[in-house]
Design a protein around this motif. Structure first.
Motif, PDB file in Angstrom:
ATOM      1  N   GLU A 108      -4.121 -10.777  -6.336  1.00 43.62           N
ATOM      2  CA  GLU A 108      -2.989 -10.771  -5.397  1.00 43.62           C
ATOM      3  C   GLU A 108      -1.684 -10.356  -6.066  1.00 43.62           C
ATOM      4  N   PHE A 109      -1.552 -10.675  -7.369  1.00 42.42           N
ATOM      5  CA  PHE A 109      -0.267 -10.400  -8.036  1.00 42.42           C
ATOM      6  C   PHE A 109       0.065  -8.909  -8.113  1.00 42.42           C
ATOM      7  N   ILE A 110      -0.957  -8.028  -8.012  1.00 41.06           N
ATOM      8  CA  ILE A 110      -0.633  -6.598  -7.922  1.00 41.06           C
ATOM      9  C   ILE A 110      -1.100  -6.022  -6.586  1.00 41.06           C
ATOM     10  N   GLY A 111      -1.473  -6.884  -5.661  1.00 37.89           N
ATOM     11  CA  GLY A 111      -2.017  -6.412  -4.391  1.00 37.89           C
ATOM     12  C   GLY A 111      -1.203  -6.860  -3.190  1.00 37.89           C
ATOM     13  N   THR A 112      -1.546  -8.037  -2.696  1.00 37.09           N
ATOM     14  CA  THR A 112      -1.003  -8.446  -1.410  1.00 37.09           C
ATOM     15  C   THR A 112       0.274  -9.276  -1.516  1.00 37.09           C
ATOM     16  N   ASN A 113       0.649  -9.708  -2.726  1.00 35.99           N
ATOM     17  CA  ASN A 113       1.912 -10.456  -2.869  1.00 35.99           C
ATOM     18  C   ASN A 113       3.117  -9.567  -2.558  1.00 35.99           C
ATOM     19  N   GLN A 114       4.270 -10.239  -2.387  1.00 37.77           N
ATOM     20  CA  GLN A 114       5.517  -9.503  -2.175  1.00 37.77           C
ATOM     21  C   GLN A 114       6.541  -9.964  -3.208  1.00 37.77           C
ATOM     22  N   TYR A 115       7.284  -9.030  -3.733  1.00 38.01           N
ATOM     23  CA  TYR A 115       8.397  -9.371  -4.626  1.00 38.01           C
ATOM     24  C   TYR A 115       9.647  -8.699  -4.071  1.00 38.01           C
ATOM     25  N   PHE A 116      10.718  -9.463  -3.925  1.00 34.00           N
ATOM     26  CA  PHE A 116      11.995  -8.931  -3.399  1.00 34.00           C
ATOM     27  C   PHE A 116      11.780  -8.173  -2.099  1.00 34.00           C
ATOM     28  N   GLY A 117      10.880  -8.654  -1.270  1.00 34.66           N
ATOM     29  CA  GLY A 117      10.645  -7.994   0.018  1.00 34.66           C
ATOM     30  C   GLY A 117       9.852  -6.708  -0.071  1.00 34.66           C
ATOM     31  N   LEU A 118       9.392  -6.377  -1.287  1.00 41.22           N
ATOM     32  CA  LEU A 118       8.586  -5.160  -1.438  1.00 41.22           C
ATOM     33  C   LEU A 118       7.172  -5.569  -1.820  1.00 41.22           C
ATOM     34  N   PRO A 119       6.171  -4.826  -1.325  1.00 40.56           N
ATOM     35  CA  PRO A 119       4.797  -5.164  -1.695  1.00 40.56           C
ATOM     36  C   PRO A 119       4.565  -5.001  -3.198  1.00 40.56           C
ATOM     37  N   ALA A 120       3.661  -5.812  -3.731  1.00 38.86           N
ATOM     38  CA  ALA A 120       3.419  -5.845  -5.176  1.00 38.86           C
ATOM     39  C   ALA A 120       3.105  -4.479  -5.798  1.00 38.86           C
ATOM     40  N   PRO A 121       2.325  -3.607  -5.125  1.00 39.67           N
ATOM     41  CA  PRO A 121       2.035  -2.320  -5.774  1.00 39.67           C
ATOM     42  C   PRO A 121       3.293  -1.555  -6.166  1.00 39.67           C
ATOM     43  N   PHE A 122       4.392  -1.833  -5.424  1.00 41.68           N
ATOM     44  CA  PHE A 122       5.614  -1.118  -5.752  1.00 41.68           C
ATOM     45  C   PHE A 122       6.113  -1.459  -7.159  1.00 41.68           C
ATOM     46  N   MET A 123       5.840  -2.702  -7.601  1.00 42.18           N
ATOM     47  CA  MET A 123       6.234  -3.083  -8.959  1.00 42.18           C
ATOM     48  C   MET A 123       5.464  -2.259  -9.995  1.00 42.18           C
ATOM     49  N   VAL A 124       4.176  -2.033  -9.695  1.00 40.07           N
ATOM     50  CA  VAL A 124       3.367  -1.203 -10.598  1.00 40.07           C
ATOM     51  C   VAL A 124       3.941   0.211 -10.654  1.00 40.07           C
ATOM     52  N   VAL A 125       4.329   0.714  -9.453  1.00 40.75           N
ATOM     53  CA  VAL A 125       4.942   2.043  -9.391  1.00 40.75           C
ATOM     54  C   VAL A 125       6.178   2.087 -10.291  1.00 40.75           C
ATOM     55  N   ALA A 126       7.031   1.062 -10.158  1.00 37.58           N
ATOM     56  CA  ALA A 126       8.269   1.042 -10.936  1.00 37.58           C
ATOM     57  C   ALA A 126       7.956   1.096 -12.426  1.00 37.58           C
ATOM     58  N   ILE A 127       6.991   0.280 -12.860  1.00 40.24           N
ATOM     59  CA  ILE A 127       6.654   0.261 -14.290  1.00 40.24           C
ATOM     60  C   ILE A 127       6.129   1.627 -14.735  1.00 40.24           C
ATOM     61  N   VAL A 128       5.185   2.181 -13.959  1.00 36.47           N
ATOM     62  CA  VAL A 128       4.585   3.475 -14.331  1.00 36.47           C
ATOM     63  C   VAL A 128       5.670   4.558 -14.439  1.00 36.47           C
ATOM     64  N   TYR A 129       6.555   4.598 -13.438  1.00 33.62           N
ATOM     65  CA  TYR A 129       7.550   5.672 -13.420  1.00 33.62           C
ATOM     66  C   TYR A 129       8.621   5.485 -14.493  1.00 33.62           C
ATOM     67  N   ILE A 130       9.016   4.243 -14.753  1.00 29.90           N
ATOM     68  CA  ILE A 130      10.046   4.028 -15.776  1.00 29.90           C
ATOM     69  C   ILE A 130       9.476   4.331 -17.163  1.00 29.90           C
ATOM     70  N   VAL A 131       8.298   3.778 -17.444  1.00 29.82           N
ATOM     71  CA  VAL A 131       7.686   4.036 -18.759  1.00 29.82           C
ATOM     72  C   VAL A 131       7.429   5.540 -18.934  1.00 29.82           C
TER      73      VAL A 131
END
Lengths: 344, 261
Positions: A153-176
């Motif tokens: 769930e932590f990279i799937g269905t959870n939400q962080y800051f109102g955005l779905p978790a996959p978006f956090m993965v996107v942020a990491i991939v794109y920044i790195v």
């Protein structure tokens, strides 16, 4: 004075066209889709819907930048996803499953690199790999998708800051990825390998290493996409999602580069991916058949590549023109020098 | 000037066969540090082939290559680069989408100090400064170092390619620089620039081998002229002891092979 101005306008269009397109579409759709489209909630939905295809776009983009168009991405993603879930369901700890999935992606990349560097056509090799990996994925699951697992769930269905978790993965991939490409030696050589591998080789750098890296990074990011897809949809399907390939490729083309390699910027690929998601969103809001989304994606891909080709031709034409002007000046200078010599 | 007996580069009895075709027959060639040798000849005479042998792209069928009197064996251009030989190719091998600084420093990028450096982070500012210094040293005029090289004119691109090899060779003590037609397709001003760059390299004790069709360039830069005709060396003469007509005679084959070379 007029000509250099139109040249810089063309270059500006190539560099920033995608951002302008994004803003124009956003403005137009906000009016057309009023009052739903222009809201924060809808925007976060757009970003959420874009996140998985954005990871695949990064995978394809990194391949293209280094001169390798990797068509096996959807197959690699499917294989990595089912391997991870199969291991998870057999009781292997989650962190090990994720690492195993990433290793599968990297190995598929290595496989592609091995044959492409031996001179086989990379498109043919990666299409072959697409077939091999999706077949293997189906063998792993015995056919149907794998259901019923928890822990992702932590990279799937959870939400962080109102955005779905996959978006956090996107942020990491794109920044790195962006830091790697723009700030590091590896990134500079990676791009050089895509632009002119011979120049890199003659500079005493192992060019094949950086060319292989393109396939391996592409494969590993495809695995990341597969992991997040499984987490987000709570199932691991052995079917290769080729639509991810199309939208990813379109996002890369929209970012204003040819597919020839050697250049590119991940943030622009990101915007390109969001543009595609914007279009899907407005089609939803206006109750238009979603198939039009597929039509538009394909048309955008061809249109963006055509625009890039036109700009490239114009730019080289202008460079040749300025070269000719330079030559004329040189001829005049040579005559003057000759005249001076005769006087003396 | 180094000891006269010390050659930066010497070739002894170089032969190269392509199948049954003899591309090079018994070529002997010596180049001293701080000497520029022009390698002249008609198309197909073997100049470029000889250059490829020296740069490690081709392996000779027979013969010995010595660098500073030590026999060497090259299996790839990398081996010859390690021995201090740099070649500027006719196709310039630049990375079009990247700027001058990146192109100049490809393969020897400057990293940031500290942990970031260990992680491979580039020091862009230092790279720009280093590139600026190197370009100025060679007298190349480039308006902006941050523009992608695809936006530069032909002369400037040639300048970048030359500067890249020149800088590398200058870093090594008594290096050897191979130039393949450096002025092909250049305008007057750029030709002068290349000429000055060659003279500067020679003054810095670099051994230069210059393959060219441009006889005025050869006469203004070379200390010695070596002429190849149909894979054989037909003349090897100090520039001051010869003239344009003699050289043309050797190139076309109208003049008999020199004796006691």
């Amino acid at each position: 004075m007029r000509k250099p101005d139109s040249l810089s306008l063309l270059i500006f269009t190539r560099s920033w066209g995608i951002v302008i397109l994004f803003a124009l579409l956003f403005g137009a759709f906000s009016i057309w889709g009023f009052p739903i489209f222009g809201t924060y909630v809808n925007f976060s939905l757009i970003l959420g819907a874009a996140s998985i295809s954005t990871i695949f776009a990064a995978s394809i983009a990194m391949g293209v930048f280094s001169g390798a168009l990797d068509l096996s991405v959807p197959g690699t993603a499917a294989l990595s996803g089912v391997v991870m879930i199969k291991l998870l369901q057999s009781g292997v700890p989650l962190w090990l499953d994720i690492i195993a999935a990433l290793v599968v992606g990297a190995l598929v990349g290595l496989f592609n690199a091995f044959f492409a560097l031996r001179g086989l056509n990379p498109l043919a090799v990666t299409i072959g790999t697409l077939s091999v990996t999706s077949g293997l994925a189906a063998i792993v699951t015995n056919g149907p998708p794998l259901f019923g697992f928890t822990g992702l769930e932590f990279i799937g269905t959870n939400q962080y800051f109102g955005l779905p978790a996959p978006f956090m993965v996107v942020a990491i991939v794109y920044i790195v990825g962006t830091v790697f490409l723009t700030q590091t030696r590896g990134g500079a050589r990676f791009l050089a390998a895509g632009g002119n591998a011979e120049a890199l080789r003659r500079s005493g750098v192992n060019a094949n290493l950086y060319r292989s890296m393109g396939f391996i990074i592409s494969g590993t990011l495809a695995a990341v996409g597969g992991i997040v897809t499984a987490a987000y949809t709570t199932q691991a399907s052995p079917m290769a999602a080729t639509s991810a390939l199309f939208s990813g490729l379109t996002a890369v083309a929209l970012s204003g580069i040819s597919l020839a390699g050697g250049r590119g910027s991940l943030p622009k690929v990101f915007v390109g991916s969001v543009v595609i998601s914007e279009i899907t969103s407005i089609l939803n809001i206006k109750n238009i058949q979603p198939f039009w989304g597929t039509v538009i994606t394909g048309a955008l891909l061809i249109g963006a590549l055509y625009l890039e080709l036109t700009i490239q031709k114009q730019v080289s034409k202008r460079v040749v023109e300025s070269k000719n002007a330079e030559r004329q000046q040189n001829a005049i200078a040579a005559d003057a020098a000759e005249a001076k010599k005769q006087e003396a | 000037m180094a000891d006269k007996a010390e050659f930066a580069l010497s070739l002894e009895g170089i032969n190269l066969y392509y199948g049954y075709v003899r591309a090079l027959s018994d070529i002997n060639l010596n180049v001293r540090p701080g000497e520029c040798v022009a390698l002249l000849g008609d198309n197909g005479a073997g100049k470029s082939t000889l250059l490829k042998v020296i740069s490690g792209a081709h392996k000779p069928s027979h013969g010995v290559i010595k660098v500073h009197n030590k026999p060497v064996e090259f299996h790839s251009p990398r081996d010859s680069a390690n021995a201090g030989i740099e070649m500027v190719y006719q196709d310039l091998a630049l990375v079009d989408a990247q700027d001058t600084a990146t192109n100049l420093l490809l393969g020897k990028e400057i990293l940031r100090p500290g942990i970031l450096g260990l992680l491979g982070f580039l020091d862009r500012k230092a790279m720009k400064e280093e590139a600026k210094r190197e370009v100025a040293q060679l007298g190349v005029k480039i308006d902006t170092l941050t523009r992608p090289v695809e936006m530069l004119s032909g002369g400037q691109r040639q300048g970048v390619a030359l500067a890249r090899s020149a800088v590398r060779v200058a870093k090594k003590a008594e290096g050897i620089l191979l130039l393949d037609e450096p002025t092909a397709a250049l305008g007057y001003e750029q030709k002068v620039m290349v000429e000055q760059m060659i003279k500067r390299m020679v003054a810095n004790n670099i051994a230069v081998v210059l393959v060219t069709h441009d006889l005025p360039l050869a006469f203004s830069t070379a200390d010695r002229m070596v002429v190849l005709n149909r894979s054989r060396k037909v003349a090897d003469v100090a520039t001051k002891d010869t003239n344009n007509d003699e050289i043309v005679g050797w190139i076309t084959g109208a003049r008999a092979t020199m004796e006691n070379m």
